[in-house]
Every structure is written in C-alpha cells, then in structure tokens.
Design an enzyme around this catalytic site. Structure first.
Site, mmCIF file in Angstrom:
data_model
loop_
_atom_site.group_PDB
_atom_site.id
_atom_site.type_symbol
_atom_site.label_atom_id
_atom_site.label_comp_id
_atom_site.label_asym_id
_atom_site.label_seq_id
_atom_site.Cartn_x
_atom_site.Cartn_y
_atom_site.Cartn_z
ATOM 1 N N PRO A 2 0.842 -1.207 0.000
ATOM 2 C CG PRO A 2 -0.528 -1.454 1.848
ATOM 3 C CD PRO A 2 0.728 -1.976 1.228
ATOM 4 C CD GLU A 3 3.682 2.653 -3.888
ATOM 5 O OE1 GLU A 3 3.940 3.814 -4.249
ATOM 6 O OE2 GLU A 3 4.032 1.651 -4.504
ATOM 7 C CE LYS A 58 5.011 4.044 2.208
ATOM 8 N NZ LYS A 58 5.657 3.042 1.341
ATOM 9 N NE ARG A 111 4.751 -11.049 2.517
ATOM 10 C CZ ARG A 111 5.755 -10.538 1.823
ATOM 11 N NH1 ARG A 111 5.514 -9.897 0.695
ATOM 12 N NH2 ARG A 111 6.983 -10.662 2.242
ATOM 13 N NE ARG A 150 18.594 10.627 -0.445
ATOM 14 C CZ ARG A 150 18.104 9.718 0.395
ATOM 15 N NH1 ARG A 150 18.373 8.454 0.225
ATOM 16 N NH2 ARG A 150 17.331 10.086 1.382
ATOM 17 N NE ARG A 247 10.566 -3.523 -2.108
ATOM 18 C CZ ARG A 247 9.707 -2.611 -1.657
ATOM 19 N NH1 ARG A 247 10.103 -1.704 -0.817
ATOM 20 N NH2 ARG A 247 8.453 -2.615 -2.046
#
Ligand SMILES: [Zn+2]
Length: 258
Positions: A2-3, A58, A111, A150, A247
């Site tokens: 879910p985003e 979230k 899950r 980064r 991912r």
C-alpha cells in the site's frame, strides 16, 4: 504494497468507521502484534474515545481523547475490514478493534507484517517523514538539495520516506517512467529540469491513483510496474526488471536510457 493513495483510502474508511466512537476492546490475534502492546496497556484502551483518524505518510493514527495515539502501519499487505461484532472474521484477521456501538474494524493482513503501537500523550509522531507529494514544500529545489548528498541511484532514494513521504515501490517506478528518467541515474546528478519533471510525474501518478486496492485492476493500468517483458506503453520496447536495494524495479530501457 500500500502506498499513499491506498493508505489515504484506508484512512477514509477507518475515519468513517471509527471517529467519535469509544473503544470497547482491542484484541491482538497474531503473536507479532501481541508482542508490541502489553496486556495492561491493551486493557487501558477500553472506553477511550477516538477523537480523530489521521494519516502521516503511510502511518495511520487513531488520536484518542486522552491524548494517546494508536498507530497502525500496513507494511506489505494490511487492510481494514469494517463490520459488526459477531460476524465471521476474515481469514487473515490479525487484530480486532471493537467499538461500544457493536461495530468493529479488523486488521486483515495475509503476510502479518502490519504493526500496531500505542504512543503516550505528547509523543513525537513526525516519524522523520519528508514532505508529501501534495505538500507545497516539495519542490524541485528541495529535491535537488536533499539528493545532493546521496551517492546512489534515484530509484531507491525515492523509497526513502525522509525524502518524500508516501511513495513506494510501485509509484516510484511509475513516476520515473513518466519523467523518462532511468532508475539507475545518479540521484545527486539529476539536473533541476529533470527533477521538476520527476516532481510533476510523482504528482500525476499519485493524483491518478484511485486508492483502489493495489491488487485490483488498478495494477492493469500501470505503465511499467509488474510488466516485465510486456511492451512499453510509449515505445513498445519490452519492459525490463532489475533488483535495486532488494526491491524490483521495472523500467523501459529505451524511454529511460541512462
Ligand atoms: Zn519506452
């Protein structure tokens, strides 16, 4: 997973089902949840009124009228099922919040990675989150400054909730495709013009998402996510999948060339 749009949709349903009601009981049906909230604390929730239901990134927050906060996070596969006491529980029921009017919300999670926590009054609930896509503080300049430090590629950076809150694996990949940016592009080297395109793409993708369950037909409308080997919707090149920071990343090697 879910985003932001899916969690926003869940929060709306939760708000309709819970706001203003008193908690009769919180039952934790899965051991991983039972480990998080001690029995005495569970009992202390009885009679607490849900003043408001809010979303931060979230994270989902039940603001209780005594100032405490019941905090839910779906992680991978969580969702709420709204119903009444006495109904058959969903197969993957992990927690049940019963209200004094005979209704209940069930945390349904195949899950079982969802979390529930109780925070004391006055706890810091910022969770280190960056601005949300709809937030006016999220600008191309902000992205440039935040990404300058980064070292890695842009795709994993977009999943960092400290950079942008609410973006996850699906919409990060979709946004990069819309902005024609390679997921491998060095985050710190993206020019302001490309960051502006990325930001516009993030907003477009998030706005377009209906908040339907991510397992539903919403997936069939996606441009790249879970479409390995299928033709790019822009140029017909087969979509490729790579793994970045553990991912899956889906992208078009033509539209999103390095
Ligand atoms: Zn393409």
């Amino acid at each position: 997973m879910p985003e932001l749009p899916e969690v926003e949709s869940a929060v709306r349903r939760l708000r309709a089902a819970a706001a203003g009601k008193r908690v009769a009981r919180l039952e934790l049906l899965h051991p991983s949840l039972a480990r998080r909230i001690a029995p005495a604390k569970l009992r202390s929730l009885r009679g607490a009124r849900v003043r408001a239901v809010e979303r931060r990134g979230k994270h989902q927050l039940f603001i209780l009228d005594d100032g405490r906060v019941l905090h839910a996070h779906f992680r991978m596969t969580g969702d709420w099922t709204v119903g009444r006491a006495g109904e058959t529980l969903p197969r993957f029921a992990r927690a049940v919040i019963s209200f004094d009017d005979g209704t209940r919300v069930v945390l349904d999670d195949p899950r079982a990675l969802s979390t529930l926590d109780v925070h004391p009054r006055g706890a810091d609930l910022s969770f280190g989150l960056g601005p949300e896509p709809s937030d006016s503080a999220l600008t191309a300049e902000y992205l440039q400054t935040a990404l300058a430090k980064r070292r890695g590629p842009i795709k994993p950076a977009l999943l960092d909730q400290r950079l942008v809150a609410g973006l996850g694996n699906i919409y990060a990949a979709e946004s990069l495709w819309h902005a024609r940016i390679s997921p491998h592009a060095r985050a710190s080297l993206l020019a302001p013009k490309r960051l502006a395109a990325l930001l516009a793409a993030i907003r477009k993708v998030i706005d377009r998402a209906t908040g339907a369950r991510y397992t539903d037909e919403s997936v069939s409308r996606l441009a790249v996510y879970d479409r390995e080997g299928k033709p790019c919707r822009r140029c017909r090149t087969p979509i490729e999948r790579v793994v970045q920071a553990g991912r899956s990343t889906y992208f078009c090697p033509t539209c999103q060339a390095d």
